[in-house]
Design a protein around this motif. Structure first.
Motif, PDB file in Angstrom:
ATOM      1  N   ASN A  23       0.820  -1.205   0.000  1.00 11.81           N
ATOM      2  CA  ASN A  23       0.000   0.000   0.000  1.00 11.81           C
ATOM      3  C   ASN A  23       0.860   1.263   0.000  1.00 11.81           C
ATOM      4  O   ASN A  23       0.498   2.267  -0.625  1.00 11.81           O
ATOM      5  CB  ASN A  23      -0.942  -0.011   1.206  1.00 11.81           C
ATOM      6  CG  ASN A  23      -2.004  -1.090   1.080  1.00 11.81           C
ATOM      7  OD1 ASN A  23      -2.262  -1.601  -0.004  1.00 11.81           O
ATOM      8  ND2 ASN A  23      -2.614  -1.447   2.206  1.00 11.81           N
ATOM      9  N   VAL A  27       0.831   4.243  -2.876  1.00 11.80           N
ATOM     10  CA  VAL A  27       0.838   5.700  -2.656  1.00 11.80           C
ATOM     11  C   VAL A  27       1.944   6.347  -3.486  1.00 11.80           C
ATOM     12  O   VAL A  27       1.741   7.397  -4.110  1.00 11.80           O
ATOM     13  CB  VAL A  27       1.024   6.025  -1.162  1.00 11.80           C
ATOM     14  CG1 VAL A  27       1.208   7.529  -0.955  1.00 11.80           C
ATOM     15  CG2 VAL A  27      -0.163   5.527  -0.353  1.00 11.80           C
ATOM     16  N   VAL A  36       6.493  10.564   0.850  1.00  8.37           N
ATOM     17  CA  VAL A  36       5.428   9.862   1.565  1.00  8.37           C
ATOM     18  C   VAL A  36       5.721   9.872   3.066  1.00  8.37           C
ATOM     19  O   VAL A  36       6.758   9.367   3.505  1.00  8.37           O
ATOM     20  CB  VAL A  36       5.278   8.408   1.075  1.00  8.37           C
ATOM     21  CG1 VAL A  36       4.207   7.683   1.888  1.00  8.37           C
ATOM     22  CG2 VAL A  36       4.931   8.385  -0.414  1.00  8.37           C
ATOM     23  N   ASP A 168     -12.590  11.919   1.539  1.00  6.12           N
ATOM     24  CA  ASP A 168     -12.975  10.607   1.010  1.00  6.12           C
ATOM     25  C   ASP A 168     -14.293  10.656   0.247  1.00  6.12           C
ATOM     26  O   ASP A 168     -14.774   9.626  -0.226  1.00  6.12           O
ATOM     27  CB  ASP A 168     -13.076   9.590   2.143  1.00  6.12           C
ATOM     28  CG  ASP A 168     -13.992  10.043   3.267  1.00  6.12           C
ATOM     29  OD1 ASP A 168     -14.249  11.253   3.371  1.00  6.12           O
ATOM     30  OD2 ASP A 168     -14.450   9.183   4.043  1.00  6.12           O
ATOM     31  N   ASN A 200      -4.289  13.935   2.768  1.00  4.23           N
ATOM     32  CA  ASN A 200      -4.435  12.758   3.613  1.00  4.23           C
ATOM     33  C   ASN A 200      -4.866  11.584   2.730  1.00  4.23           C
ATOM     34  O   ASN A 200      -4.813  11.670   1.501  1.00  4.23           O
ATOM     35  CB  ASN A 200      -5.416  13.033   4.754  1.00  4.23           C
ATOM     36  CG  ASN A 200      -6.761  13.560   4.261  1.00  4.23           C
ATOM     37  OD1 ASN A 200      -6.999  13.713   3.066  1.00  4.23           O
ATOM     38  ND2 ASN A 200      -7.651  13.841   5.205  1.00  4.23           N
ATOM     39  N   SER A 201      -5.315  10.487   3.335  1.00  4.41           N
ATOM     40  CA  SER A 201      -5.584   9.274   2.557  1.00  4.41           C
ATOM     41  C   SER A 201      -6.580   9.504   1.424  1.00  4.41           C
ATOM     42  O   SER A 201      -6.336   9.128   0.272  1.00  4.41           O
ATOM     43  CB  SER A 201      -6.106   8.167   3.474  1.00  4.41           C
ATOM     44  OG  SER A 201      -5.095   7.686   4.326  1.00  4.41           O
ATOM     45  N   VAL A 204      -5.095  11.549  -1.363  1.00  8.08           N
ATOM     46  CA  VAL A 204      -4.115  10.785  -2.150  1.00  8.08           C
ATOM     47  C   VAL A 204      -4.831  10.035  -3.266  1.00  8.08           C
ATOM     48  O   VAL A 204      -4.374   9.995  -4.415  1.00  8.08           O
ATOM     49  CB  VAL A 204      -3.330   9.805  -1.250  1.00  8.08           C
ATOM     50  CG1 VAL A 204      -2.529   8.825  -2.104  1.00  8.08           C
ATOM     51  CG2 VAL A 204      -2.400  10.564  -0.319  1.00  8.08           C
ATOM     52  N   LEU A 205      -5.975   9.451  -2.932  1.00 12.35           N
ATOM     53  CA  LEU A 205      -6.710   8.633  -3.887  1.00 12.35           C
ATOM     54  C   LEU A 205      -7.531   9.443  -4.880  1.00 12.35           C
ATOM     55  O   LEU A 205      -7.640   9.062  -6.049  1.00 12.35           O
ATOM     56  CB  LEU A 205      -7.640   7.683  -3.122  1.00 12.35           C
ATOM     57  CG  LEU A 205      -6.958   6.598  -2.291  1.00 12.35           C
ATOM     58  CD1 LEU A 205      -7.959   5.936  -1.357  1.00 12.35           C
ATOM     59  CD2 LEU A 205      -6.303   5.565  -3.183  1.00 12.35           C
ATOM     60  N   HIS A 211      -1.496  16.807  -3.947  1.00 10.60           N
ATOM     61  CA  HIS A 211      -0.408  15.965  -3.464  1.00 10.60           C
ATOM     62  C   HIS A 211       0.799  16.746  -2.955  1.00 10.60           C
ATOM     63  O   HIS A 211       1.421  16.352  -1.988  1.00 10.60           O
ATOM     64  CB  HIS A 211       0.005  14.964  -4.540  1.00 10.60           C
ATOM     65  CG  HIS A 211      -1.019  13.888  -4.760  1.00 10.60           C
ATOM     66  ND1 HIS A 211      -0.882  12.910  -5.724  1.00 10.60           N
ATOM     67  CD2 HIS A 211      -2.209  13.626  -4.152  1.00 10.60           C
ATOM     68  CE1 HIS A 211      -1.926  12.101  -5.696  1.00 10.60           C
ATOM     69  NE2 HIS A 211      -2.747  12.520  -4.758  1.00 10.60           N
ATOM     70  N   PRO A 217      -0.547   9.535   3.907  1.00  9.35           N
ATOM     71  CA  PRO A 217      -1.471   8.400   3.993  1.00  9.35           C
ATOM     72  C   PRO A 217      -1.479   7.800   5.385  1.00  9.35           C
ATOM     73  O   PRO A 217      -0.424   7.629   5.995  1.00  9.35           O
ATOM     74  CB  PRO A 217      -0.921   7.415   2.957  1.00  9.35           C
ATOM     75  CG  PRO A 217       0.562   7.691   2.963  1.00  9.35           C
ATOM     76  CD  PRO A 217       0.675   9.187   3.146  1.00  9.35           C
ATOM     77  N   MET A 220      -5.492   4.465   4.849  1.00 10.98           N
ATOM     78  CA  MET A 220      -5.465   3.727   3.590  1.00 10.98           C
ATOM     79  C   MET A 220      -4.332   2.698   3.553  1.00 10.98           C
ATOM     80  O   MET A 220      -4.349   1.771   2.749  1.00 10.98           O
ATOM     81  CB  MET A 220      -5.332   4.684   2.397  1.00 10.98           C
ATOM     82  CG  MET A 220      -3.978   5.336   2.242  1.00 10.98           C
ATOM     83  SD  MET A 220      -3.836   6.331   0.740  1.00 10.98           S
ATOM     84  CE  MET A 220      -3.834   5.066  -0.529  1.00 10.98           C
ATOM     85  N   LEU A 221      -3.332   2.856   4.415  1.00  4.68           N
ATOM     86  CA  LEU A 221      -2.225   1.911   4.405  1.00  4.68           C
ATOM     87  C   LEU A 221      -2.567   0.611   5.104  1.00  4.68           C
ATOM     88  O   LEU A 221      -1.859  -0.384   4.951  1.00  4.68           O
ATOM     89  CB  LEU A 221      -0.990   2.538   5.081  1.00  4.68           C
ATOM     90  CG  LEU A 221      -0.429   3.803   4.414  1.00  4.68           C
ATOM     91  CD1 LEU A 221       0.777   4.305   5.187  1.00  4.68           C
ATOM     92  CD2 LEU A 221      -0.070   3.527   2.956  1.00  4.68           C
TER      93      LEU A 221
END
Length: 221
Positions: A23, A27, A36, A168, A200-201, A204-205, A211, A217, A220-221
């Motif tokens: 994971n 990232v 990261v 999210d 944050n998570s 990132v997605l 970024h 992250p 999400m990890l």
């Protein structure tokens, strides 16, 4: 309520460190221009901070508070550690004497702690409240805070950081609104040359424009 031997739920949680490392690599794939920062606060969200810190290799680590950082230091971890809630007292700041730490500063009372500290040359990031309204200096406060730290010359301000309230969710505008507030300050001449961290998570997605220099992250990890 009393517990009875042998009558509890037979639950076992297995944490796959290879999946954790996968994971982290994901990232890096999603944000190839960013560093990261591996967030393992709250015992790595209940997954075991020490075990996952070791699995993260030489990556920078982030925890919520100084006691979490001390647990990693006492266990022999050599990674640079970011304390996202910053210092609460002088004993917190004293941890910097024996380990490379980064302090996220978000409140006026923390500036007073730094002013009174015998520690010099601490690495700081300033937190900007862009709309979550939990921690951080307001946009109106931040320039004066930065100037004060520059004038004293006691410590190194490395960058600006903020936190998204609902990154999210794909169908919403709060991330873009918060990012606009952040950029309105971060891109001004006074903050020229400082690093930036916003994602944050969820970001990132879902929000590659957020970024920046460091992504953070966590869950999400």
């Amino acid at each position: 309520m009393p517990r009875h031997e042998g009558l509890g739920r037979p639950v076992r949680a297995e944490i796959d460190t290879s999946a954790f490392r996968h994971n982290i690599a994901e990232v890096e794939r999603l944000s190839p221009q960013s560093n990261v920062l591996v967030v393992i606060k709250a015992d790595a969200y209940g997954h075991g901070a020490l075990e996952l810190a070791k699995a993260a290799g030489d990556k920078d680590l982030a925890v919520a508070s100084s006691d979490e950082a001390k647990s990693l230091i006492d266990a022999g971890l050599k990674n640079r550690i970011w304390i996202l809630e910053g210092p609460f007292n002088q004993a917190c700041l004293a941890l910097s004497a024996g380990h490379e730490l980064v302090w996220v500063v978000h409140s006026e009372w923390q500036l007073e702690l730094l002013r009174k500290s015998s520690m010099k040359g601490l690495s700081l990031w300033l937190k900007l409240d862009t709309g979550m309204h939990r921690l951080g200096f307001s946009p109106a406060e931040l320039p004066a805070v930065y100037r004060r730290l520059q004038q004293t010359g006691q410590h190194r301000v490395m960058g600006l950081i903020t936190h998204f309230s609902s990154s999210d969710l794909t169908v919403q505008s709060s991330v873009k609104d918060q990012l606009a507030v952040f950029d309105g300050l971060a891109r001004s001449d006074i903050f020229k040359g400082l690093a930036q961290s916003t994602a944050n998570s969820g970001a990132v997605l879902l929000f590659p424009e957020s970024h920046r220099d460091w992504v953070r992250p966590g869950i999400m990890l």
